[in-house]
Design a protein around this motif. Structure first.
Motif, short mmCIF file in Angstrom:
data_model
loop_
_atom_site.label_atom_id
_atom_site.label_comp_id
_atom_site.label_asym_id
_atom_site.label_seq_id
_atom_site.Cartn_x
_atom_site.Cartn_y
_atom_site.Cartn_z
N GLY A 92 41.98 -4.05 18.69
CA GLY A 92 40.65 -3.91 19.27
C GLY A 92 39.71 -3.14 18.39
N LEU A 93 38.83 -2.36 19.00
CA LEU A 93 37.87 -1.53 18.28
C LEU A 93 38.56 -0.22 17.92
CD1 LEU A 93 34.76 -2.24 20.54
CD2 LEU A 93 35.46 -3.43 18.47
N LYS A 94 38.93 -0.09 16.66
CA LYS A 94 39.85 0.98 16.27
C LYS A 94 39.22 2.37 16.37
CE LYS A 94 42.53 -1.95 13.13
NZ LYS A 94 43.09 -2.08 11.78
N ARG A 95 37.92 2.47 15.97
CA ARG A 95 37.34 3.80 15.91
C ARG A 95 37.20 4.44 17.27
NH1 ARG A 95 32.66 6.18 16.41
NH2 ARG A 95 31.51 4.25 16.75
N ILE A 96 36.82 3.60 18.27
CA ILE A 96 36.62 4.15 19.62
C ILE A 96 37.79 3.82 20.53
CG2 ILE A 96 34.12 4.12 19.42
CD1 ILE A 96 34.10 1.50 20.96
#
Length: 636
Positions: free
Chosen positions: A57-61
């Motif tokens: 998915g969205l790794k940073r968040i």
């Protein structure tokens, strides 16, 4: 404390087009299984403790993404693991909106990055600033404060550091804020204590605060160990409560000390109040306010800047104060050093006078002792000479007794013969026996020859005695060393025999007749030989103590020519000389004889005489087998 939850929920898309959604879970680990309408399973993993390359998915968040087909329903089985969170919320949003909000139009994110970067740079500059001060004045308060600023810079750059160094090992970053925060609290307390001179002003309270600070560090270390499964996680709540209480205690203590110092009008307390008071207000508000407004967080950054600036300025002001104080201390030390130097010089002068007086007294005492010693030495030397002369005189008396006996005996016989001859002469011619008269005259003539011979012998002995007793002229004369050695050998032996008729030693001589005449002072060499002979006779006559043969005490005298030297050796079969005293026998006043039997000057004088002749006197000995004294004299 670690919490583990399992959730199951369904999501249905009633639209006539597929939609992409995100499941927002900002926790340590999310393990989700999605069951499609056609029975297909999809597996997703994310979370702050999951390595970057394994996140979905969205790794940073840490948002999971999934596409739901139109008019279809999915079932999600989700397992969540979090630390310190007991309630879990499912947050679902449209992916495009989430991306737009977090990645494209998130001005707050970029503003936070810029502000934390600026703060970190500011803290690093302040760190260098204070380390420079520490290098100049070597006061630890600058070191503690500088390290605290460095740790603050690292804490503010946590996200950037994650992307640089810990993307694939994020588990280390979970306890990092707690580690840094604990160290910052400890260093702040140390800075505070030293900045206000608490150790000097409140020594007992200083010890209490140090103990509390140490306890707080240990508790934080125990909490950190739970992240690495060293300590069970169930103790975190208790430890957290204790740590909170200790922090509150330290905060209240700091405030109380500052207030007391303010009343006492201490300069640094006022500066410290101006620096940290706004920050303390913000921290207390954040601690007590359950949902603090965003503006309060912004003020938090401002108060940090303010605190760092004012504290650094305060430390700079303290730096100038310390420099002045150090200068004053240096001047005071210099003054005290001068006073000590003056006292030291006075003490040295007094000691010098005392030492000079002591030296004068000791010198006078030593002078008296030297005079007494010289007198004693002169007396001992005279005693040694008299003893040697006595031995020589006894030997001469014994030698001269024989010719004198012959002279007296033959003189008495001649007197009787003359009376008998007169008796014959008084008879009438017819009654006289001419043959008897001639025989008497012949006997008288022979006796006169014998009297003359023994008289000359006695005269030679007397002349030799006078020559020996006469003071040495120091002039060398050509002398027959064999005759001199033999003469003094007999004199020494007869001298001992005169003192002790029971004395008996076998004498063996071996004289080298090829030596001839050599230049020497015969009286001096005679004294040396007499001393060596006397010592040899004494050693050979000692009672048996070892394994050597004393049935036949013997003294050997040998002369020999070697190259340009004449060697005279005197050997005995006495007990020998032990190794520990061989080196001492030529020293003045050292003797192996019992008290009253030797002065210790014989060998010393003999050694000096031989050295004066340019020769060498040495001894070879072995315990139990005897000794040999060797004289080496130059022929030229």
């Amino acid at each position: 404390m670690s919490y583990d939850s399992k959730l199951r929920y369904k999501i249905k898309n009633n639209l006539d087009k597929p939609i992409s959604i995100t499941i927002a879970e900002d926790i340590q680990k999310v393990d989700a299984y999605v069951l499609e309408a056609d029975g297909k399973w999809n597996h997703y993993v994310t979370g702050s403790s999951i390595p970057w390359s394994k996140r979905d998915g969205l790794k940073r968040i840490t948002h999971l993404t999934h596409t739901i087909s139109s008019n279809s329903e999915i079932t999600i089985y989700e397992r969540n693991v979090a630390i310190g969170i007991s309630e879990f919320e499912v947050c679902i949003g449209i992916k495009d909106n989430v991306v737009l909000e977090n990645y494209i139009e998130n001005d707050k994110f970029y503003l936070a990055v810029v502000s934390t970067s600026l703060l970190s740079g500011f803290l690093l500059f302040a760190f260098i600033f204070n380390i420079f001060f520490f290098y100049i004045v070597r006061e630890k308060v600058y070191l503690y404060y500088g390290i605290m600023l460095l740790l603050g810079a690292i804490l503010s750059l946590q996200d950037q550091l994650f992307h640089l160094f810990f993307r694939e090992n994020p588990g280390f970053l979970i306890p990092m804020p707690l580690i840094l925060l604990g160290l910052i609290i400890s260093l702040f307390l140390m800075t505070f204590l030293m900045f206000l001179n608490v150790a000097k002003n409140y020594p007992k309270w200083n010890k209490v605060l140090l103990i509390v600070n140490t306890t707080l560090i240990l508790i934080i270390g125990a909490v950190i160990s739970t992240f690495f499964s060293i300590l069970p996680f169930r103790y975190v709540g208790v430890l957290d409560n204790i740590a909170t209480g200790l922090v509150l205690f330290l905060t209240v203590s700091i405030i109380v000390i500052i207030i007391v110092d303010l009343f006492k009008k201490r300069r640094f307390a006022r500066l410290l109040t101006i620096a940290i008071f706004p920050l303390l207000l913000i921290l207390i508000s954040l601690f007590l306010w359950k949902r603090p407004p965003p503006l309060l967080a912004d003020f938090f950054f401002i108060t940090i800047y303010w605190a760092v600036i004012v504290m650094s300025w305060s430390l700079f002001d303290r730096f100038k104060f310390v420099l002045n104080e150090n200068a004053l201390q240096a001047l005071e030390k210099e003054r005290m050093a001068r006073e000590k130097e003056e006292e030291r010089n006075q003490l040295i002068a007094a000691q010098k006078d005392e030492l000079e007086k002591q030296v004068e007294d000791r010198t006078a005492e030593l002078s008296r002792s030297i005079i007494e010693l010289r007198q004693t030495q002169t007396q001992l030397i005279q005693s040694e000479k008299m003893a040697s002369l006595g031995e020589l005189t006894a030997g001469i008396a014994h030698e001269i007794q024989n010719p004198l006996n012959f002279v007296n005996n033959f003189s008495d016989v001649n007197t009787e013969l003359i009376e008998e001859l007169k008796s014959q002469k008084s008879k009438v011619k017819n009654e006289r026996d001419e043959e008897l008269e001639n025989e008497i005259l012949n006997d008288i003539a022979e006796n006169e020859q014998k009297i003359n011979h023994h008289g000359k012998r006695a005269d030679a002995i007397v002349k030799g005695m006078l020559q020996h007793s006469r003071a040495s002229s120091g002039k060398k004369e050509l002398t027959d060393i064999n005759a001199l050695a033999n003469e003094y050998l007999r004199l020494a032996y007869q001298g001992l025999r005169a003192k002790d008729p029971s004395f008996n030693v076998t004498i063996q001589t071996d004289f080298d007749e090829s030596i001839g005449m050599i230049a020497m002072v015969p009286q001096d060499i005679g004294r040396v030989l007499l001393n060596l002979y006397s010592n040899a006779f004494y050693a050979a006559s000692l009672p048996s103590k070892g394994g050597y043969n004393k049935n036949n005490p013997t003294v050997w005298v040998k002369t020999k020519k070697e190259d340009n030297k004449v060697v005279v050796s005197v050997r005995d079969n006495g007990p020998g000389i032990s190794k520990n005293i061989v080196a001492k026998i030529f020293q003045p006043f050292f003797t192996t004889k019992p008290t009253g039997q030797g002065t210790g000057l014989g060998l010393s004088l003999s050694y000096d005489i031989i050295k004066a002749h340019g020769g060498e006197l040495k001894v070879e000995t072995k315990e139990g087998e005897g000794s040999v004294f060797i004289i080496k004299l130059s022929v030229a």
